[in-house]
Scaffold this active site. Structure first.
Site, PDB file in Angstrom:
ATOM      1  N   GLN A 147       2.585   9.775  -4.495  1.00 44.31           N
ATOM      2  CA  GLN A 147       2.780  11.413  -4.500  1.00 44.31           C
ATOM      3  C   GLN A 147       1.975  12.024  -5.870  1.00 44.31           C
ATOM      4  OE1 GLN A 147       4.204  12.770  -1.896  1.00 44.31           O
ATOM      5  NE2 GLN A 147       4.653  10.678  -1.001  1.00 44.31           N
ATOM      6  N   ARG A 173       7.610  14.927   4.234  1.00 43.75           N
ATOM      7  CA  ARG A 173       8.021  14.650   2.657  1.00 43.75           C
ATOM      8  C   ARG A 173       8.753  15.509   2.100  1.00 43.75           C
ATOM      9  NH1 ARG A 173       1.703  12.186   1.066  1.00 43.75           N
ATOM     10  NH2 ARG A 173       2.375  10.122   1.895  1.00 43.75           N
ATOM     11  N   TYR A 226      10.001   5.225  -0.167  1.00 41.81           N
ATOM     12  CA  TYR A 226       9.370   5.331   1.157  1.00 41.81           C
ATOM     13  C   TYR A 226       8.816   6.715   1.415  1.00 41.81           C
ATOM     14  CZ  TYR A 226      14.030   7.155   3.103  1.00 41.81           C
ATOM     15  OH  TYR A 226      15.114   7.811   3.314  1.00 41.81           O
ATOM     16  N   GLU A 227       8.141   6.946   2.579  1.00 42.31           N
ATOM     17  CA  GLU A 227       7.249   8.079   2.796  1.00 42.31           C
ATOM     18  C   GLU A 227       6.136   8.316   1.711  1.00 42.31           C
ATOM     19  OE1 GLU A 227       8.026   9.443   5.781  1.00 42.31           O
ATOM     20  OE2 GLU A 227       6.658  11.069   5.761  1.00 42.31           O
ATOM     21  N   GLY A 228       5.548   7.266   1.283  1.00 47.93           N
ATOM     22  CA  GLY A 228       4.803   7.331   0.109  1.00 47.93           C
ATOM     23  C   GLY A 228       5.322   7.208  -1.041  1.00 47.93           C
TER      24      GLY A 228
END
Lengths: 589, 589
Positions: B448, B297, B441-443
């Site tokens: 977050q 992240r 993306y990536e959460g």
């Protein structure tokens, strides 16, 4: 996949209930004879059909296909020609045009509602007629009777389109630098030569003719902005009887490949001794352009509202359907594998931010439209000049704040979709790309902010501002809903304005250093006024349509609790001053 | 037309001067043996060459051409294959990989600098190896010795790539809903079946093999997230001797048409009884994924910094060249037709906003990298666990704040170009489109923010937060530059945190209602800490390289005067509470 349904209930709420348009219309003779509440509603409903059923379905395919250029000719995407032909049949291009030349003479208050729908349905399609309306305005205000008689009727009909040719490669914001030349001819016409860029709809295959309004300089013109004149240059010359004659020396050299509004042809236009006609006075071309700017800039601002509304409609529908995770307080849809994401606080925050800003903007557009109508149609010169001053003050706010928040809204509306928001087929990313141009064209938002703080606030020592603040304070003094919050916001705007003007006395950089954040502070304050008025109106009418008015009150609450407080940060940043902008040498940047 | 030159001086300033990386490296044995200041500088210089000369020139053409899919095969844009082959020769994919399996074992502090360059040069190209690094991390941390020996060396070499297969059409944020199944086989392997979407680099033509890490459930697995396992599924099966065997039952069904990162293939991957191998323990697949999440992240966040830096470089070059209008205080380039737009206060405001946020982010990335290195390499368990807690707290801030401000920065960098910013050839609009995915993306950044406030702050009653605040306060207590501003910012963060936690005791919606604005408040505060440290460092070294350090001090001044005050608005909005988010029924939205 994306759909658009015009928010008719909301548009009527603003027009009839909040601003009671019919009261104004009935007392201004030019409007009284052509519009009342029923007529307005019929127009809105027809507009909802044409935008939702005819134009919106072309928006995705238009983006994918784009406008195409080949050997000087531009082809619009599939379906645009047929849709445009149907669209113009109801006279939409001349909606607020001068009835003397075939326009419908409708008030701007109504036109802004139509413009919102048009941009929401498809920014690219909208631009093909938006520029015509703008060009008509300039012609109507400044051209000779002969030019008006020849050009306005077919332009209002939509058979001919208008294009605005200002920018050159080296000359955008600073139009004083233009090089396009106009040579006087013996017959009173001019030969126009030069190259213009970023010409929206400069060439297309939708209309029989294209009427270019071109900024150019006479060979002996004074240097800079004071030597600019405005010329009407038709793509195809027009015979004395109004029929089309031979082709003029105007050609489209290429079109731009852009981030968005891909179905709108953005043209390089080459004028090679093209025949043109003077509009207005020699060397006063910029002034002629500016007469129409307030009208046009409001419309372009509305692109921000329209795109935001379209993004919101898609996002809220998706948030109701998409199942993912559970609500913080426990399952809401216990029979399903997960809850619809509309239960999650942050998803609601995004949706409500779009909603409150879009509805605030819609009200503000109608409000400014009302001022424009007073300025144009009132028979009382004092009312006219007061309205004119208001319009001058509020127009840059509308243009820039609608479009800055329009981008934010479209980004939020895309974010609600998660990964799917990044995929073209859902349409949310297109709205981000399409709305982005509205912060740039028709004067960048930075230029709007300079116009607001420099020309509209500082130049008259804050007089116009004081007048608007007094109006807002008078509303707050009635003690309605959110009166305290509104009063506090206006006070903040007054104090920050006074502070900036004081700083600017000794430092010419202070205006530009504060301007963008100042415009946003102004915008939130103006929206606070709008939301206070909407809240009062909703509270008063709550008995009639309970759910609708309760929703309005809930949106007002959200605006005052969660959005208006942003002004604290804006104020603090403005008060940071200009010195911090000039601590670097050019090499250190 | 756009160019990229790695900001080596700035990267070295942060790494060596502000954070004195070599002090940490020399005391941690695993790092002491492979890196020192000279090695790091040599790597940075080599990285600057490969990114600036090899990768950056492919970014525009890659966007125009895009990745293509035909009958299951993906073709990357022209030049990508050759560039990738050259790129992997220097071992960049294994830069921070485990030396036991062929990685270079470099610290994250250095890797983040490389990652910034990589994303700045081209987000799409960067992703083809970024996912490999992530996959290697998961394999290294959780796979059997046999899998590590077989897969890690060719992956670190870049001959094989990694892909992360998590999302399914109905299951994104909520991975507990996945339907992909893994059936145990007699030989200890599994047959994996299911369909995954949004798989970056799921198929491509750059590497000999692609190693998919796939989340799936055993037939008898517990429902929800506790039944998820992680499997390694190679595109081409690997023989016992490491050579490539027969094709596995993994196929790319299509690729997405996206807003940006068009040269990166985003794939639908179909697994039809594909042979896979368990990584980590059964039903603990999510935990295995999360081990690597903090590392990954941070890297994805750095896409925001890289794109912002690239946008800045183009914008500042344009602002120096473009002549338009005169400075508010009178002509600066009197010999020219107009002044370069860099003299205008609002243009400087936009440039400095990008600059101060990018440099603040760069420092914060290095700082978090330092904590990651301590967590990974320290031989002192107390130091490790303190660093781990810090990393857990700061990672969601880095990912979301870097990318939210990354979008803002790219929009500013586009705006500086006026109309030209909207035209594809200038590259500024591509950066806006490319960076936008990093917020998703990536959460998503909303996730977050929930992770930060819910899991990292609230779940331990604010203990990790208190630890970070104490560190910042200790710095402020030294009484260096901006100590007062930093102290005040930390105090605000403490108070707002306490207020939210108090609210959350009685209302589960408060965390989600505050989370995104809270993350931004946290981000500005962390950047205040970074800028205070950079300012002190610059002031101390000013004698050596006057112009450089003076520029840093000027940027610090801009940050504290014009950007940090935004926290006042954020605080006020957070304190607006959650009730205003829940005033509407679903129908009223």
């Amino acid at each position: 996949m994306p759909q658009y349904n015009a928010p008719l209930r909301d548009l009527r709420f603003v027009l009839h209930e909040v601003f009671q348009a019919s009261q104004l219309w009935s007392r201004l003779p030019a409007l009284a004879e052509c519009v009342d509440t029923d007529t307005a509603d019929a127009i809105l409903e027809e507009a909802a059909k044409v935008t939702g059923q005819l134009i919106a379905p072309l928006n995705r395919s238009g983006d994918e296909e784009g406008a195409q250029w080949l050997a000087g000719a531009v082809t619009t995407p599939q379906g645009f020609r047929e849709a445009y032909a149907t669209y113009i049949q109801s006279g939409w291009v001349g909606l607020s045009g001068n009835p003397q030349y075939g326009g419908m003479g409708m008030p701007k208050m109504l036109a802004v509602a139509f413009e919102e729908m048009l941009y929401a349905a498809g920014s690219s399609f909208a631009l093909y007629s938006a520029l015509s309306s703008g060009a008509c305005l300039a012609i109507d205000a400044h051209a000779s009777e002969e030019l008006k008689n020849t050009y306005l009727p077919p332009m209002y009909e939509g058979r001919w389109a208008g294009a605005m040719c200002l920018t050159e490669a080296h000359s955008g914001t600073d139009l004083g630098l233009i090089r396009t030349r106009a040579e006087p001819q013996a017959d009173g016409s001019y030969k126009v030569s030069g190259s213009k860029i970023f010409i929206t709809g400069g060439e297309q295959d939708l209309t029989e003719n294209i009427i270019h309004l071109v900024l150019a300089k006479l060979p002996d013109a004074p240097a800079g902005p004071k030597g600019i004149s405005l010329f009407l240059v038709p793509k195809i010359k027009v015979n004395a009887d109004g029929s089309l004659g031979e082709r003029n020396a105007v050609n489209c050299g290429s079109i731009e490949h852009k981030m968005g509004i891909k179905a709108s042809a953005t043209c390089v236009m080459n004028f090679d001794g093209a025949t043109g006609y003077l509009v207005g006075e020699l060397n006063k071309g910029l002034a002629a352009m500016f007469t129409m700017m307030n009208y046009e800039r409001l419309s372009i601002g509305i692109q921000g509202i329209g795109c935001a509304e379209a993004s919101y409609q898609n996002a809220v529908a998706y948030a109701r359907e998409r199942l993912q995770s559970r609500a913080p307080g426990g399952p809401v849809a216990a029979d399903k594998a997960a809850d619809p994401i509309i239960v999650h606080p942050d998803v609601r925050r995004m949706l409500l931010t779009i909603k409150a800003m879009t509805e605030g903007g819609r009200a503000f557009a109608c409000y400014v439209g009302q001022q424009l109508d007073q300025a144009k149609f009132s028979e009382d010169s004092e009312e006219r000049s007061r309205a004119e001053a208001q319009v001058a003050l509020l127009t840059p706010v509308a243009k820039a704040f609608f479009t800055d928040t329009g981008l934010d809204s479209c980004v939020h509306g895309q974010q609600v979709f998660g990964g799917h928001g990044y995929i073209r087929e859902w349409g949310q990313e297109q709205l981000v790309r399409d709305v982005r141009i509205a912060q740039i064209y028709e004067g960048t938002n930075g230029i709007q902010a300079l116009d607001l703080l420099g020309r509209k606030v500082a130049a008259n020592g804050g007089a116009s501002l004081a007048c608007f603040c007094a109006e807002m304070e008078a509303w707050a003094a009635r003690g309605g809903l959110y009166a305290g919050e509104l009063q506090e916001a206006v006070q903040r705007l007054r104090e920050v304005s006074a502070w900036v003007l004081e700083q600017a006395r000794s430092n010419p950089n202070e205006i530009g250093a504060a301007s963008v954040e100042y415009l946003h502070l102004f915008g939130y304050t103006a929206y606070a006024y709008m939301w206070a008025r909407m809240a009062d109106c909703a509270a008063a009418r709550r008995a009639g349509d309970e759910a609708f008015y309760a929703g309005k009150l809930a949106s007002a609450e959200f605006f005052f609790r969660r959005l208006l407080p942003r002004t604290l940060g804006l104020e603090a940043c403005i008060r940071g001053g200009s010195a911090a902008l000039f601590g670097h040498t050019a090499e250190q940047l």
